[in-house]
Design a protein around this motif. Structure first.
Motif: not given
Length: 293
Positions: A140-163
């Motif tokens: 996603y180009d519209h989400i700042p990279p630093e926001t993406v990485e914070r999001f992924l770090e917060a959910r790193e313990a869970v494999d979460l996949r949207y349909v």
């Protein structure tokens, strides 16, 4: 087990500081406050540690009272409300800086045979065929990279996949208020940590991540990631119907029947991959457009 999952398990492993009193550490999620799923999961751990081993959690009802401070520990006090022949009830209050931030009531039951029926599992694609959170977010180009990485770090313990596309990935036009997510822990739960309460606690933790997505979809909003919504969980309820494992795929089928007065309601069912209805969930949250000017 990866390091992020071990960190999450450590976060949920409360310190007992007195009879009926426990202390948990905290960490920030994506925003500078305690993630609601963390507080709910820790409170359920506190309740469960005062219950006989033959009793398993079958429901919880909770209120989020104040924003939690991720820089301070949380103290959980347990009130042993009732110990019956079949059911055990506990009330837990989470306190920071001398004030309650969260209150939970939980009920536990000794296993027994009974009537059996359930709503069929809805259709959903195989989770292994879906993009991971990292694959979606980093595209996603519209989400700042630093926001993406914070999001992924917060959910790193869970494999979460949207349909389908999450609200922050495809927003602007209203869609059906329905969202499906597959999830499991990022690693197997073996050995000493593998106990029934832990699987219920981990599902409680994850349940607060995406439940209000369907509210956003109904209004074409992307949520925190794109800054077009201000939101917070208000209350949360779960019913645990059948045994399940949090390290095996679970389908989180979510919808929003209504939004009004600055609040949105999400309701959901969690199914095992073989079609058993494991959990029902309902949550209401604040959902507001940001103030301008």
């Amino acid at each position: 087990m990866n390091e992020a999952l071990q960190d999450l398990l450590d976060l949920l492993d409360l310190e007992q500081i007195e009879e009926n009193i426990f202390r948990g550490q905290s960490r920030s999620a994506v925003v500078p406050r305690v993630f609601g799923g963390q507080v709910a999961a820790q409170a359920l751990v506190a309740a469960g540690r005062t219950v006989p081993e033959d009793r398993h959690a079958h429901s919880l009802h909770a209120y989020f009272l104040r924003i939690g401070d991720p820089g301070a520990p949380i103290v959980y006090t347990v009130d042993r409300m009732n110990d019956g022949r079949s059911f055990t009830a506990r009330r837990v209050v989470a306190v920071q800086h001398g004030q309650p931030i969260f209150a939970l009531s939980a009920s536990f039951q000794r296993y027994e045979e009974g009537f059996e029926h359930q709503t069929p599992m809805p259709t959903a694609p195989d989770p292994e065929t879906l993009p991971t959170s990292a694959e979606r977010l980093r595209g996603y180009d519209h989400i700042p990279p630093e926001t993406v990485e914070r999001f992924l770090e917060a959910r790193e313990a869970v494999d979460l996949r949207y349909v389908d596309e999450p609200p922050y990935g495809d927003f602007g036009a209203p869609r059906e208020p329905h969202s499906q997510v597959w999830f499991r822990t990022n690693g197997k739960l073996d050995g000493a940590v593998d106990e029934p309460l832990l699987h219920v606690v981990l599902a409680t933790y994850v349940s607060d991540m995406t439940l209000l997505d369907s509210v956003l979809l109904a209004h074409g909003r992307g949520g925190w990631a794109v800054g077009d919504v201000v939101g917070a969980s208000l209350d949360h309820a779960m019913w645990f119907h059948r045994p399940f494992r949090a390290d095996e795929w679970l389908l989180y089928d979510q919808e929003s029947p209504t939004a009004h007065g600055g609040r949105g309601l999400g309701q959901a069912r969690i199914y095992t991959q073989d079609g058993r209805l494991a959990v029902s969930v309902i949550q209401e949250g604040v959902v507001r457009a940001p103030r301008t000017g």
